[in-house]
Design an enzyme around this catalytic site. Structure first.
Site, PDB file in Angstrom:
ATOM      1  CE  LYS A  34      -1.982   0.829   3.901  1.00 30.37           C
ATOM      2  NZ  LYS A  34      -1.203   1.996   4.375  1.00 30.37           N
ATOM      3  CB  THR A  35       3.533   2.463   2.274  1.00 31.76           C
ATOM      4  OG1 THR A  35       2.720   2.290   3.432  1.00 31.76           O
ATOM      5  CG2 THR A  35       4.356   3.723   2.426  1.00 31.76           C
ATOM      6  CG  ASP A 221      -2.105   5.473   4.113  1.00 34.59           C
ATOM      7  OD1 ASP A 221      -2.600   4.485   3.544  1.00 34.59           O
ATOM      8  OD2 ASP A 221      -1.124   5.399   4.876  1.00 34.59           O
ATOM      9  CD  GLU A 222      -4.102   2.281   6.863  1.00 36.40           C
ATOM     10  OE1 GLU A 222      -5.136   1.663   6.552  1.00 36.40           O
ATOM     11  OE2 GLU A 222      -3.042   1.714   7.162  1.00 36.40           O
ATOM     12  CD  GLN A 252      -5.441  -4.375   6.758  1.00 31.02           C
ATOM     13  OE1 GLN A 252      -4.607  -4.224   7.660  1.00 31.02           O
ATOM     14  NE2 GLN A 252      -5.105  -4.274   5.482  1.00 31.02           N
ATOM     15  NE  ARG A 599      -1.561  -6.601  10.899  1.00 32.17           N
ATOM     16  CZ  ARG A 599      -1.568  -5.899   9.773  1.00 32.17           C
ATOM     17  NH1 ARG A 599      -0.657  -4.978   9.568  1.00 32.17           N
ATOM     18  NH2 ARG A 599      -2.470  -6.146   8.830  1.00 32.17           N
TER      19      ARG A 599
END
Length: 734
Positions: A34-35, A221-222, A252, A599
């Protein structure tokens, strides 16, 4: 330049990066880059001719913002940087520039009240209005006000909308007074940073146009974690040019309790018809066994956009589901497995223990201490929440903003000036009568007849001290100002009470200079420092030491660890009790489980206890219903140290259900009997007493200041306060 940007992208990422205009929704599964996608998109915009200053990228943590900045710099070199920051930091920037246009009485040198400041102010108002703290909790009132602000409700709108109860009547009474006092303090709380920015844009269209012209491209983002205020802010900035790219994962979305609404990301196509929708499903983080379990679990949710994570990584080890007897065996089993990996050459920092609620950490911490495994808790007492640090920062806030009454009350008698509560109440009454701040009222201290001359002299000196420090702040960087504050208040000498705790507090204050030095080059270094301190998060303070990380699953989102342990997977804990009766709550819990499993990079271990003591009660704990939703071919179940039922033995010395245990490893048998080595001695059985002087092989000499069973809290000279397990630690009485 373009070749470098696209060289390492997969086809889906390339598609997300190539679209240079219009609305874009990138649904990025866990660990799908994503980043990387977001930063490469920004780099491509700049390489294609968009001026960097016309790009705004917002995220939720300083850690994420700094990571984005460093990656963009790597891709583009030392060129102009776009504005990348958190929602709150971006709003601070806007309000510092234009808040005075709202004409509310707030000035651009406002201070930011953190959550603790907000609760203190609410508590003061409740006390002033005669409410009983036992009947109306100030923390609950503060939370209610925060929730209302996240929905962009004013005190009047809240009063009209809320259901009439005894509690909401208290909130209705406190809310407008709370806002009034914030203005009197020239302060904004965290929620105001968003709400006031939206208010500014809605009430002053010319200000909104200025920022729309400044930022022609907006990236978020997010996006699944945005609340209504953040959603409204994004829409205001992007509705004109439509150059909005949001990235996130509805699977998420785990912050509904904070006001986050994952419908924002699901409704993106309705908000922006014709938007480009791109799915990132290739996972680079985890093994395929881990992903199969995550996919299977989240597949039981009925809401959300279907997507399936896949990876080219190896299958790896199957996810382990371990059944243990109780929370003590759970902690010992985790400690044993961590120690085994370390003995095989692994690092402690590779391991993380993620739990549903903070209360679960107690038994785990005890097990790690017995095994002498180093650990850090993320979300515990932050450096900036320590009393001595908050005292020094309160001085700096008062210097920056003399209208900050909370800071005045905090430091008026720190170090002690013999200004008691009665004196402060007298000053407060005078200030209210004259419509002055507490600090401003000291200018007229001679007119306060109720004060004796010695008290007036003390207050005059305090007033002169702050004025003197304010002059220093006008010309000197923050580190010089900090040095003058500490020196002229004799703060370090005041902390030196002859104990190791006092020495530890002095060291904390000295460490603050390391933080301050990073802001010396800022144009307004005091303002920049105070903003940085106010907006810092728990994740920003994670240590990079070789230690196991303990944190809640909520706090872990965005992080990854080679080896993840997930304790407490029992109905009633995970999923929680409320989720048993609500599909919406159950789906949120399932998303939380999805986050927890993803994670893990290499191994993932889930544990459930048959009996668990929590909040002082021991009860049967049925395994989590989520176990039946995992991928049957990618996980395996086994018992812990005790895989089958055992008859209980009656031993008064042992806690309930801690019967015949085999020690997980020889490491636990370094002292005392087998049961003592596992669980520690019960209260009053340790040979140590409070005030005993002891010597530790690593920490040196110290004083016992607290005893909890076999766990000693010891203040060591030069080392600070440590917790050790007496039965296994290398200690002796002096």
């Amino acid at each position: 330049m373009t070749e470098k940007i696209f060289a390492t992208l997969n086809p889906a990422q390339k598609k997300a990066v190539e679209v240079l205009s219009g609305p874009v929704l990138i649904l990025a599964g866990a660990g799908s880059g994503k980043t990387k996608t977001l930063t490469h998109r920004i780099a491509h915009l700049i390489a294609a001719g968009t001026p960097a200053e016309q790009i705004l990228a917002v995220t939720f943590t300083n850690k994420a913002a700094n990571e984005m900045k460093s990656r963009i710099e790597f891709l583009l070199g030392q060129t102009a940087q776009p504005h990348v920051g958190t929602f709150h930091a971006t709003c601070v920037r806007i309000l510092r520039e234009d808040i005075e246009k709202l004409e509310t009485g707030l000035t651009r040198n406002f201070v930011i009240f953190d959550a603790d400041d907000a609760k203190r102010l609410v508590k003061m108002i409740l006390k002033d209005r005669g409410y009983d703290e036992q009947q109306v909790k100030h923390k609950a009132v503060a939370a209610h006000i925060s929730s209302a602000k996240n929905q962009l409700l004013t005190p009047q709108q809240y009063a009209e909308a809320c259901e009439k109860t005894r509690f909401t009547e208290a909130v209705r009474a406190v809310f407008p007074e709370y806002q009034k006092r914030l203005v009197e303090h020239n302060a904004l709380d965290f929620d105001d940073l968003l709400q006031k920015t939206v208010e500014l844009f809605e009430e002053k269209p010319h200000v909104l146009e200025k920022y729309r012209d400044r930022w022609k491209h907006l990236l978020v983002d997010e996006y699944q974690d945005t609340n209504f205020a953040q959603y409204r802010l994004v829409r205001l900035l992007s509705d004109a040019h439509k150059n909005l790219c949001v990235i996130g994962d509805d699977h998420q979305s785990i912050y509904r309790f904070r006001g986050a609404d994952y419908q924002n990301i699901l409704n993106f196509e309705k908000d922006f018809p014709g938007a480009n929708i791109i799915l990132l499903e290739q996972n680079y983080r985890s093994t395929s066994h881990i992903l199969r379990n995550a996919n299977a679990l989240i597949g039981y949710n009925e809401t959300g956009r279907p997507k399936k994570l896949w990876t080219e990584n190896d299958a790896g080890e199957k996810v382990q589901v371990l059944s243990v007897w109780n929370e003590r065996e759970e902690g010992n089993t985790i400690a044993q497995k961590i120690q085994e990996r370390h003995d095989q050459g692994g690092s402690f920092r590779d391991c993380a223990i993620l739990y549903r609620m903070n209360a679960q950490s107690r038994a785990i911490e005890e097990a790690l201490m017995r095994a002498q495994i180093p650990y850090q808790i993320v979300g515990g007492t932050r450096f900036f929440d320590r009393r001595e640090i908050k005292d020094v920062i309160a001085y700096l806030r008062l210097i920056f903003n003399p209208r900050d009454d909370l800071s005045f009350l905090r430091v008026g008698n720190v170090p002690s000036r013999k200004i008691g509560t009665a004196t402060l109440e007298t000053v407060k009454d005078f200030a209210v009568e004259r419509s002055l701040s507490l600090f401003e009222s000291l200018k007229w201290v001679d007119e306060i007849d109720a004060l004796s001359e010695p008290k007036k002299e003390v207050l005059r000196n305090f007033y002169k001290l702050i004025l003197k420090l304010r002059k220093i702040a006008e010309t000197e960087p923050i580190s010089i100002l900090l040095d003058r504050v500490v020196e002229q208040t004799n703060f370090l000498a005041w902390l030196d009470d002859g104990t190791s705790e006092g020495e530890s507090r002095q060291e904390n204050v000295k460490e603050l200079f390391s933080v301050a030095g990073r802001y010396d080059a800022a144009e307004h270094s005091l303002a920049a420092f105070l903003e940085g301190v106010a907006l810092i998060s728990d994740l920003d303070q994670m240590e990079n030491s070789d230690s196991v990380t303990l944190m809640t699953i909520h706090a872990s989102k965005g992080l990854e660890f080679p080896h993840v342990f997930l304790p407490g997977w029992e109905d009633g804990i995970f999923p929680g009790h409320s989720a048993q009766f609500s599909r919406e709550d159950l789906e949120e819990e399932r998303r939380l489980g999805y986050v927890a499993i993803t994670r893990a990079q290499q191994t993932c271990t889930l544990l459930h206890a048959r009996q668990r003591m929590l909040f002082g009660r021991t009860q049967e704990a049925p395994p989590s219903k989520f176990f039946d939703e995992l991928c049957p071919d990618s996980h395996e179940r086994a018992g812990g140290q005790q895989a089958k039922e055992r008859p209980r033995k009656t031993r008064e010395r042992l806690e309930p259900f801690s019967d015949e245990y085999e020690a997980p490893t020889a490491k636990f048998q370094t002292a005392g009997s087998r049961e003592e080595a596992l669980w520690g001695r019960k209260e009053n059985e340790t040979e140590f007493q409070i005030s005993d002087r002891i010597r530790h092989r690593a920490f040196g000499e110290g004083t016992v200041i607290q005893i909890d069973g076999d766990v000693l809290t010891v203040a060591f000279a030069g080392q600070g306060v440590k917790k050790i397990v007496a039965s296994v630690a290398p200690v002796e009485k002096i």
